[in-house]
Design a protein around this motif. Structure first.
Motif, PDB file in Angstrom:
ATOM      1  N   SER A   1       6.913   1.002  18.136  1.00 16.81           N
ATOM      2  CA  SER A   1       7.707   1.864  17.255  1.00 16.81           C
ATOM      3  C   SER A   1       6.924   2.415  16.118  1.00 16.81           C
ATOM      4  O   SER A   1       7.281   3.771  15.859  1.00 16.81           O
ATOM      5  CB  SER A   1       8.940   1.053  16.747  1.00 16.81           C
ATOM      6  OG  SER A   1       9.656   1.803  15.925  1.00 16.81           O
ATOM      7  N   LEU A   2       6.330   1.774  15.402  1.00 15.08           N
ATOM      8  CA  LEU A   2       5.244   2.619  14.458  1.00 15.08           C
ATOM      9  C   LEU A   2       4.505   3.655  14.977  1.00 15.08           C
ATOM     10  O   LEU A   2       4.048   4.573  14.147  1.00 15.08           O
ATOM     11  CB  LEU A   2       4.813   1.509  13.546  1.00 15.08           C
ATOM     12  CG  LEU A   2       5.409   0.524  12.863  1.00 15.08           C
ATOM     13  CD1 LEU A   2       4.783  -0.653  12.246  1.00 15.08           C
ATOM     14  CD2 LEU A   2       6.016   1.019  11.492  1.00 15.08           C
TER      15      LEU A   2
ATOM     16  N   LEU B   1       1.463   2.571   8.181  1.00 14.94           N
ATOM     17  CA  LEU B   1       2.595   3.244   8.619  1.00 14.94           C
ATOM     18  C   LEU B   1       3.935   2.054   8.271  1.00 14.94           C
ATOM     19  O   LEU B   1       4.866   2.719   8.080  1.00 14.94           O
ATOM     20  CB  LEU B   1       2.852   3.378  10.098  1.00 14.94           C
ATOM     21  CG  LEU B   1       1.921   5.050  10.647  1.00 14.94           C
ATOM     22  CD1 LEU B   1       1.777   4.860  12.173  1.00 14.94           C
ATOM     23  CD2 LEU B   1       2.641   6.003   9.982  1.00 14.94           C
ATOM     24  N   TYR B   2       3.535   0.990   8.473  1.00 15.32           N
ATOM     25  CA  TYR B   2       4.515   0.162   8.066  1.00 15.32           C
ATOM     26  C   TYR B   2       4.955  -0.174   6.459  1.00 15.32           C
ATOM     27  O   TYR B   2       6.026  -0.250   6.194  1.00 15.32           O
ATOM     28  CB  TYR B   2       4.155  -1.552   8.760  1.00 15.32           C
ATOM     29  CG  TYR B   2       4.968  -2.363   8.112  1.00 15.32           C
ATOM     30  CD1 TYR B   2       6.064  -2.805   8.884  1.00 15.32           C
ATOM     31  CD2 TYR B   2       4.395  -3.468   7.135  1.00 15.32           C
ATOM     32  CE1 TYR B   2       7.031  -3.905   8.633  1.00 15.32           C
ATOM     33  CE2 TYR B   2       5.195  -4.571   6.938  1.00 15.32           C
ATOM     34  CZ  TYR B   2       6.646  -4.735   7.465  1.00 15.32           C
ATOM     35  OH  TYR B   2       7.423  -5.708   7.029  1.00 15.32           O
TER      36      TYR B   2
ATOM     37  N   TYR C   1       4.174   2.240   4.406  1.00 17.23           N
ATOM     38  CA  TYR C   1       4.872   3.655   4.181  1.00 17.23           C
ATOM     39  C   TYR C   1       6.481   3.553   4.439  1.00 17.23           C
ATOM     40  O   TYR C   1       7.486   3.932   3.522  1.00 17.23           O
ATOM     41  CB  TYR C   1       4.377   4.563   5.228  1.00 17.23           C
ATOM     42  CG  TYR C   1       5.021   6.156   4.656  1.00 17.23           C
ATOM     43  CD1 TYR C   1       4.485   7.014   3.752  1.00 17.23           C
ATOM     44  CD2 TYR C   1       6.092   6.420   5.565  1.00 17.23           C
ATOM     45  CE1 TYR C   1       5.371   8.380   3.544  1.00 17.23           C
ATOM     46  CE2 TYR C   1       6.778   7.644   5.443  1.00 17.23           C
ATOM     47  CZ  TYR C   1       6.256   8.517   4.393  1.00 17.23           C
ATOM     48  OH  TYR C   1       6.918   9.789   3.864  1.00 17.23           O
ATOM     49  N   GLN C   2       7.018   3.019   5.364  1.00 16.08           N
ATOM     50  CA  GLN C   2       8.281   2.818   5.918  1.00 16.08           C
ATOM     51  C   GLN C   2       9.156   1.863   5.017  1.00 16.08           C
ATOM     52  O   GLN C   2      10.216   2.139   4.555  1.00 16.08           O
ATOM     53  CB  GLN C   2       8.477   2.331   7.291  1.00 16.08           C
ATOM     54  CG  GLN C   2       9.863   2.116   8.060  1.00 16.08           C
ATOM     55  CD  GLN C   2       9.719   1.943   9.230  1.00 16.08           C
ATOM     56  OE1 GLN C   2       9.445   2.951  10.272  1.00 16.08           O
ATOM     57  NE2 GLN C   2      10.295   0.832   9.705  1.00 16.08           N
ATOM     58  N   GLU C   3       8.249   0.836   4.572  1.00 17.24           N
ATOM     59  CA  GLU C   3       8.664  -0.240   3.777  1.00 17.24           C
ATOM     60  C   GLU C   3       8.967   0.193   2.446  1.00 17.24           C
ATOM     61  O   GLU C   3       9.906   0.161   1.668  1.00 17.24           O
ATOM     62  CB  GLU C   3       7.930  -1.445   3.657  1.00 17.24           C
ATOM     63  CG  GLU C   3       7.897  -2.616   4.771  1.00 17.24           C
ATOM     64  CD  GLU C   3       9.180  -3.234   4.955  1.00 17.24           C
ATOM     65  OE1 GLU C   3       9.234  -4.085   4.050  1.00 17.24           O
ATOM     66  OE2 GLU C   3       9.912  -2.991   5.985  1.00 17.24           O
TER      67      GLU C   3
ATOM     68  N   THR D   1       9.303   3.705   1.520  1.00 18.77           N
ATOM     69  CA  THR D   1       9.910   4.943   1.418  1.00 18.77           C
ATOM     70  C   THR D   1      11.329   4.902   2.083  1.00 18.77           C
ATOM     71  O   THR D   1      12.339   5.331   1.895  1.00 18.77           O
ATOM     72  CB  THR D   1       9.339   6.080   2.116  1.00 18.77           C
ATOM     73  OG1 THR D   1       8.948   5.919   3.555  1.00 18.77           O
ATOM     74  CG2 THR D   1       7.961   6.382   1.439  1.00 18.77           C
TER      75      THR D   1
ATOM     76  N   ARG E   1      12.084   5.166   5.101  1.00 19.33           N
ATOM     77  CA  ARG E   1      11.883   6.027   6.276  1.00 19.33           C
ATOM     78  C   ARG E   1      10.547   6.165   7.181  1.00 19.33           C
ATOM     79  O   ARG E   1       9.626   5.632   6.733  1.00 19.33           O
ATOM     80  CB  ARG E   1      12.343   7.338   6.002  1.00 19.33           C
ATOM     81  CG  ARG E   1      11.290   8.326   5.086  1.00 19.33           C
ATOM     82  CD  ARG E   1      11.614   9.597   4.696  1.00 19.33           C
ATOM     83  NE  ARG E   1      10.604  10.387   4.144  1.00 19.33           N
ATOM     84  CZ  ARG E   1      10.203  10.186   2.857  1.00 19.33           C
ATOM     85  NH1 ARG E   1      10.729   9.519   1.870  1.00 19.33           N
ATOM     86  NH2 ARG E   1       9.124  10.871   2.089  1.00 19.33           N
ATOM     87  N   ALA E   2      10.786   6.450   8.238  1.00 18.97           N
ATOM     88  CA  ALA E   2       9.742   6.432   8.899  1.00 18.97           C
ATOM     89  C   ALA E   2       8.586   7.858   8.899  1.00 18.97           C
ATOM     90  O   ALA E   2       9.337   8.575   8.514  1.00 18.97           O
ATOM     91  CB  ALA E   2       9.955   6.487  10.688  1.00 18.97           C
ATOM     92  N   TYR E   3       7.510   7.642   8.885  1.00 21.37           N
ATOM     93  CA  TYR E   3       6.873   8.730   8.715  1.00 21.37           C
ATOM     94  C   TYR E   3       6.967   9.618   9.952  1.00 21.37           C
ATOM     95  O   TYR E   3       6.724   9.432  11.133  1.00 21.37           O
ATOM     96  CB  TYR E   3       5.131   8.475   8.771  1.00 21.37           C
ATOM     97  CG  TYR E   3       4.271   9.630   8.566  1.00 21.37           C
ATOM     98  CD1 TYR E   3       3.751  10.120   7.318  1.00 21.37           C
ATOM     99  CD2 TYR E   3       3.540  10.203   9.679  1.00 21.37           C
ATOM    100  CE1 TYR E   3       3.281  11.320   7.091  1.00 21.37           C
ATOM    101  CE2 TYR E   3       2.632  11.250   9.419  1.00 21.37           C
ATOM    102  CZ  TYR E   3       2.563  11.941   8.075  1.00 21.37           C
ATOM    103  OH  TYR E   3       1.658  12.711   7.945  1.00 21.37           O
TER     104      TYR E   3
ATOM    105  N   ARG F   1       1.486   9.215   1.864  1.00 17.07           N
ATOM    106  CA  ARG F   1       2.356   9.650   0.804  1.00 17.07           C
ATOM    107  C   ARG F   1       2.167  10.824   0.106  1.00 17.07           C
ATOM    108  O   ARG F   1       2.995  11.366  -0.509  1.00 17.07           O
ATOM    109  CB  ARG F   1       2.085   8.235  -0.097  1.00 17.07           C
ATOM    110  CG  ARG F   1       2.668   6.967   0.205  1.00 17.07           C
ATOM    111  CD  ARG F   1       2.475   5.863  -0.864  1.00 17.07           C
ATOM    112  NE  ARG F   1       3.656   6.511  -2.019  1.00 17.07           N
ATOM    113  CZ  ARG F   1       4.779   6.019  -1.931  1.00 17.07           C
ATOM    114  NH1 ARG F   1       5.128   5.069  -0.919  1.00 17.07           N
ATOM    115  NH2 ARG F   1       5.585   6.389  -2.793  1.00 17.07           N
TER     116      ARG F   1
END
Length: 361
Positions: free
Chosen positions: A280-281, A302-303, A305-307, A309, A311-313, A359
């Motif tokens: 998924s990432l 990516l993980y 970033y999602q944690e 923000t 939201r997914a990149y 970011r």
């Protein structure tokens, strides 16, 4: 003068990689004549290493072969799984019991070991006697995520050298202070980090991220600090690290000059069995002959970033040796994608470096 070199090697042959790292560091010279060698893997639960939670058995085999070739015979594999799990079963599931028989080394369930009360900065901690008495303690942690301490590696792996009662007490004390305090009285001679496919976020495994690398160092505090950079964390996010330094267990300081790579990453073999979360990432990633270390660092970024923000990149990402000489779309990851409009330099770049670029998009 203390050797603060962190050696890193890339590949998927844990047996050969372990031997090469130990040879490069001349580890046998630190043992002493007739010394007792203790190998402490991470068998938090009875699960195969490809799930991302336990030390690869072939790494332990490589370490045994290295020390036996140097003439040492008093070698023991020792571990105590987490509370509620059966260490003997973990030995069987991972094949360490068979390895011990094949190589003629000892196998010790630390849950049955005698303990010694050691005075630490937070009071007395009972520690397994065999771990304290080893002439050479080789710590063999897995670099992986942890649901309570965010990351687990060198320092936290030493918790397996405690009786179950102390493990429970560590949790009642909040983990951070006791993990840091334990490091002041239990000192691995060297730490050989299994970063072949550590789990993304859970200690017991289930979401492995293939990075195909191993590391070796002498200061577990320094190693953990460097591993934070590899997986995209600040050291203050792993609460026991600043405390361990404060208590005098080691130093978090490292510089690029301390990092010595024995080889270079190579493209990953096809057919990598990524878990659902990892797939998924990586759904927005265009990859062509990407090295496991580079791709794995991207997935961890990516993980993170999602944690952070929520939201997914959403941007385009390109990674891999197939993009050399081309102008890939979106953000290029690593030196192979240097001709992208924006790229993160490095071979491989760390997860922290990639996260910073994500970011800033």
């Amino acid at each position: 003068m203390e050797d603060r070199t962190i050696r890193i090697i890339y590949g998927d042959d844990g047996r050969a990689m372990a031997r090469q790292l130990l040879e490069a560091a001349d580890a046998a010279a630190r043992v002493g004549p007739g010394g007792k060698i203790l190998l402490k893997p991470n068998l938090v639960t009875a699960a195969p290493a490809d799930r991302g939670g336990t030390t690869h058995t072939e790494i332990v085999r490589g370490a045994i072969e290295y020390f036996q070739a140097a003439g040492y015979r008093d070698i023991t594999i020792a571990e105590g799984s987490w509370v509620g799990d059966d260490t003997d079963r973990a030995f069987r599931v991972t094949g360490l019991d068979r390895l011990a028989r094949e190589t003629g080394v000892g196998l010790l369930n630390l849950k049955r070991d005698e303990t010694v009360a050691m005075q630490t900065p937070i009071g007395k901690i009972r520690v397994c006697k065999t771990a304290l008495e080893a002439d050479f303690l080789l710590n063999l942690p897995v670099l992986k995520g942890h649901c309570q301490t965010v990351m687990t590696c060198a320092l936290k792996n030493l918790k397996g050298c405690l009786p179950d009662g102390e493990k429970r007490r560590f949790h009642s004390l909040g983990l951070m202070k006791p993990i840091a305090a334990l490091a002041t009285v239990l000192h691995p001679t060297m730490t050989l980090v299994d970063s072949i496919c550590g789990d993304l976020n859970f200690e017991e495994g289930g979401n492995p991220v293939q990075t195909n690398r191993m590391l070796l160092g002498t200061d577990p505090v320094q190693l953990d600090a460097y591993c934070c950079e590899l997986v995209g964390l600040r050291t203050d996010e792993v609460g026991y690290l600043p405390l361990a330094e404060q208590y005098g267990a080691g130093s978090m300081a490292w510089s690029p000059a301390d990092i010595v790579a024995l080889n270079e990453p190579c493209p990953a073999a096809q057919g990598r069995a990524d878990g659902r979360l990892v797939k998924s990432l990586g759904r927005s990633v265009r990859q062509d002959a990407a090295c496991s270390a580079c791709y794995g660092n991207l997935i961890r970024a990516l993980y993170q970033y999602q944690e952070q923000t929520g939201r997914a990149y959403g941007g385009e990402l390109s990674i891999g040796q197939g993009f050399r000489g081309k102008e890939p779309a979106g953000l290029g990851i690593g030196n192979c994608c240097r001709r992208a409009a924006r790229h993160v330099a490095g071979c491989p770049p760390t997860a922290a470096e990639i996260l910073a670029a994500l970011r800033n998009e």
